[in-house]
Design an enzyme around this catalytic site. Structure first.
Site, short mmCIF file in Angstrom:
data_model
loop_
_atom_site.label_atom_id
_atom_site.label_comp_id
_atom_site.label_asym_id
_atom_site.label_seq_id
_atom_site.Cartn_x
_atom_site.Cartn_y
_atom_site.Cartn_z
N ARG A 143 121.61 61.49 106.20
CA ARG A 143 122.12 62.39 107.34
C ARG A 143 123.70 61.94 107.81
O ARG A 143 123.97 60.76 107.70
CB ARG A 143 121.20 62.33 108.50
CG ARG A 143 119.87 62.97 108.23
CD ARG A 143 120.17 64.66 108.33
NE ARG A 143 119.00 65.38 108.11
CZ ARG A 143 118.34 65.66 107.19
NH1 ARG A 143 118.99 65.64 105.92
NH2 ARG A 143 117.14 66.50 106.87
N HIS A 147 126.10 69.18 101.82
CA HIS A 147 124.71 69.06 101.90
C HIS A 147 123.65 69.72 101.15
O HIS A 147 123.15 70.67 101.18
CB HIS A 147 124.48 69.43 103.32
CG HIS A 147 123.03 68.86 103.74
ND1 HIS A 147 122.85 68.51 105.25
CD2 HIS A 147 121.94 68.58 103.14
CE1 HIS A 147 121.54 67.92 105.33
NE2 HIS A 147 121.06 67.90 103.98
P1 NDP Z 1 111.05 58.30 103.84
O1 NDP Z 1 110.12 58.64 105.58
O2 NDP Z 1 109.93 58.23 102.70
O3 NDP Z 1 111.86 56.94 103.80
C1 NDP Z 1 112.79 56.61 104.96
C2 NDP Z 1 113.12 55.02 104.59
O4 NDP Z 1 113.86 54.77 105.59
C3 NDP Z 1 111.75 54.27 104.52
O5 NDP Z 1 112.03 53.07 103.59
C4 NDP Z 1 111.93 53.61 106.22
O6 NDP Z 1 111.59 52.16 106.27
C5 NDP Z 1 113.52 53.51 106.10
N1 NDP Z 1 113.77 53.43 107.60
C6 NDP Z 1 113.49 54.15 108.69
N2 NDP Z 1 114.22 53.68 109.75
C7 NDP Z 1 114.76 52.55 109.31
C8 NDP Z 1 115.32 51.43 110.16
N3 NDP Z 1 115.59 51.66 111.34
N4 NDP Z 1 115.49 50.26 109.54
C9 NDP Z 1 115.50 50.20 108.20
N5 NDP Z 1 115.08 51.09 107.30
C10 NDP Z 1 114.54 52.31 108.10
O7 NDP Z 1 111.85 59.47 103.91
P2 NDP Z 1 112.55 60.20 102.45
O8 NDP Z 1 112.95 59.12 101.48
O9 NDP Z 1 111.58 61.32 101.96
O10 NDP Z 1 114.03 60.82 103.04
C11 NDP Z 1 114.90 60.26 103.61
C12 NDP Z 1 115.82 61.08 104.14
O11 NDP Z 1 116.67 61.80 103.36
C13 NDP Z 1 115.41 62.16 105.07
O12 NDP Z 1 115.06 61.81 106.25
C14 NDP Z 1 116.68 63.08 105.35
O13 NDP Z 1 117.37 62.92 106.27
C15 NDP Z 1 117.37 62.73 103.90
N6 NDP Z 1 117.36 64.01 103.08
C16 NDP Z 1 118.80 64.27 102.60
C17 NDP Z 1 118.86 65.72 101.72
C18 NDP Z 1 120.01 66.06 101.20
O14 NDP Z 1 120.08 66.97 100.76
N7 NDP Z 1 120.96 65.42 101.52
C19 NDP Z 1 117.50 65.97 101.12
C20 NDP Z 1 116.39 65.45 101.67
C21 NDP Z 1 116.19 64.17 102.33
P3 NDP Z 1 109.88 51.90 105.98
O15 NDP Z 1 109.55 52.25 104.63
O16 NDP Z 1 109.63 50.67 106.57
O17 NDP Z 1 109.15 52.98 106.96
C1 OXD Z 2 116.03 67.67 103.72
C2 OXD Z 2 117.48 68.17 103.54
O1 OXD Z 2 115.97 66.93 104.68
O2 OXD Z 2 117.53 69.10 102.83
O3 OXD Z 2 115.11 67.79 102.93
O4 OXD Z 2 118.55 67.43 104.07
#
Ligand code: NDP
Ligand code: OXD
Length: 313
Positions: A228, A276
């Site tokens: 993000r 994005h």
């Molecule tokens: P998940 O919830 O599966 O994974 C998030 C990861 O971040 C987990 O490993 C989590 O740790 C870690 N995390 C969260 N908070 C912290 C913290 N404070 N400190 C350390 N680690 C942290 O999400 P996804 O993998 O499915 O997606 C991740 C992000 O990708 C989405 O939230 C979105 O913002 C972004 N995204 C962007 C897209 C784009 O087109 N640019 C498309 C899709 C998604 P833990 O495993 O311990 O919970």
């Molecule tokens: C998502 C994105 O969060 O597209 O899936 O950013």
């Protein structure tokens, strides 16, 4: 069954068509014409106009049309129903492509090659091997872990960082603030796939960039952010590139989207910007996932992809 849909700027007819194909029994109502609010059982949303969610008394679940949910966790007084996000092969594959693509862009010096072509220069300088690069992934969740495996398969040395401890075969894992510093010190390419929460906001800043390894093949760290925009301090990225603290960056997301034409990021050397598009939710794959969750919920079975609203992701 009545389903409300809002997705500002997206191809609404395509979403309605796919949703109808997956759930022929459902009536889809758009957020500007919801009718009797008490009839709505499910809501599908992506940013924009989400105020109506608070006014649905008989809602059973809210679906984010993407993997990220900060646009929902940030709403006060959201109905206390399950919030479900997109977790699926299509989205994951798209994100893996983006991560591999951007790692290669820097590793194989694509911008340099294009410049050589432009200048008609024959330059046979060899690139380092994938195995010479240490890639650290901040956020080793669904998307981060899948990308880690792909990168590992290509020969990169891969580490991942999360909030809670994890064991992933072939990947060095770290967690918590101390773990992050250890990972950064041995990271040449930093990939960020974190959600936006109060804890992660602004985490990609000058202090962090200074902690990246400086003895890698590119002589400095590269940051790839597809998580993000609010994770990054864009002023710090510009400073870090200009002062050589970072050797490059790939940014798919921005503090404010769309990115202003006035942003200095557009013109920085060795910085690759995309709009994005790393992993856009495809209507067909996403509606298959959502329809499956709705069927499960109606059958009293647990849904997958439920968000922990307290954690914020
Ligand atoms: P998940 O919830 O599966 O994974 C998030 C990861 O971040 C987990 O490993 C989590 O740790 C870690 N995390 C969260 N908070 C912290 C913290 N404070 N400190 C350390 N680690 C942290 O999400 P996804 O993998 O499915 O997606 C991740 C992000 O990708 C989405 O939230 C979105 O913002 C972004 N995204 C962007 C897209 C784009 O087109 N640019 C498309 C899709 C998604 P833990 O495993 O311990 O919970
Ligand atoms: C998502 C994105 O969060 O597209 O899936 O950013």
């Amino acid at each position: 069954m009545i389903i409300a849909l809002t997705a500002k700027g997206w191809d609404i007819p395509a979403w309605v068509e796919n949703l109808t194909a997956q759930l022929p029994e459902a009536e889809i109502r758009l957020s500007d014409n919801l009718g009797d609010l008490s009839e709505i059982e499910y809501a599908l949303a992506w940013k924009g106009d989400t105020d109506f969610l608070k006014a649905l008394p008989n809602l059973k679940a809210i679906f984010s049309l993407g993997a990220g949910v900060e646009f929902l966790t940030q709403i006060d007084d959201l109905p206390e129903v399950p919030v479900v996000r997109v977790v699926g092969d299509d989205l994951t594959a798209r994100m893996c492509e983006y991560v591999v693509w951007q790692c290669l862009m820097h590793h194989r010096r694509q911008l340099h090659c294009l410049e050589m072509q432009k200048q008609k220069i024959w330059d046979q300088t060899a690139d380092a091997a994938a195995s010479d690069f240490r890639v650290g992934i901040m956020g080793i969740g669904v998307l981060g872990e899948a990308a880690a495996h792909k990168l590992k398969m290509m020969g990169y040395q891969v580490s991942g960082w999360s909030r809670s401890p994890k064991t992933i075969e072939g990947i060095d894992t770290y967690h918590g603030p101390d773990g992050l510093d250890v990972m950064l010190a041995k990271t040449d390419i930093l990939v960020t796939l974190l959600p936006h929460t109060p804890q992660t906001e602004g985490i990609l800043n000058l202090d962090l960039f200074r902690k990246l390894a400086k003895d890698g093949p590119l002589g400095g760290g590269v940051v790839i952010n597809a998580g993000r925009g609010k994770l990054q301090v864009e002023e710090d990225i510009a400073t870090a590139i200009r002062e050589g603290i970072l050797a490059g960056a790939s940014l798919d997301v921005f503090e404010k989207e769309p990115l202003s034409p006035d942003s200095p990021l557009w013109d920085l050397p060795n910085v690759i910007l995309t709009s994005h598009i790393a992993a856009i939710s495809a209507p067909k794959a996403t509606t298959i996932h959502i329809a499956e969750q709705i069927r499960r919920n109606e059958a009293g079975e647990p849904m997958t992809g439920i968000v922990d609203m307290k954690r914020g992701y």
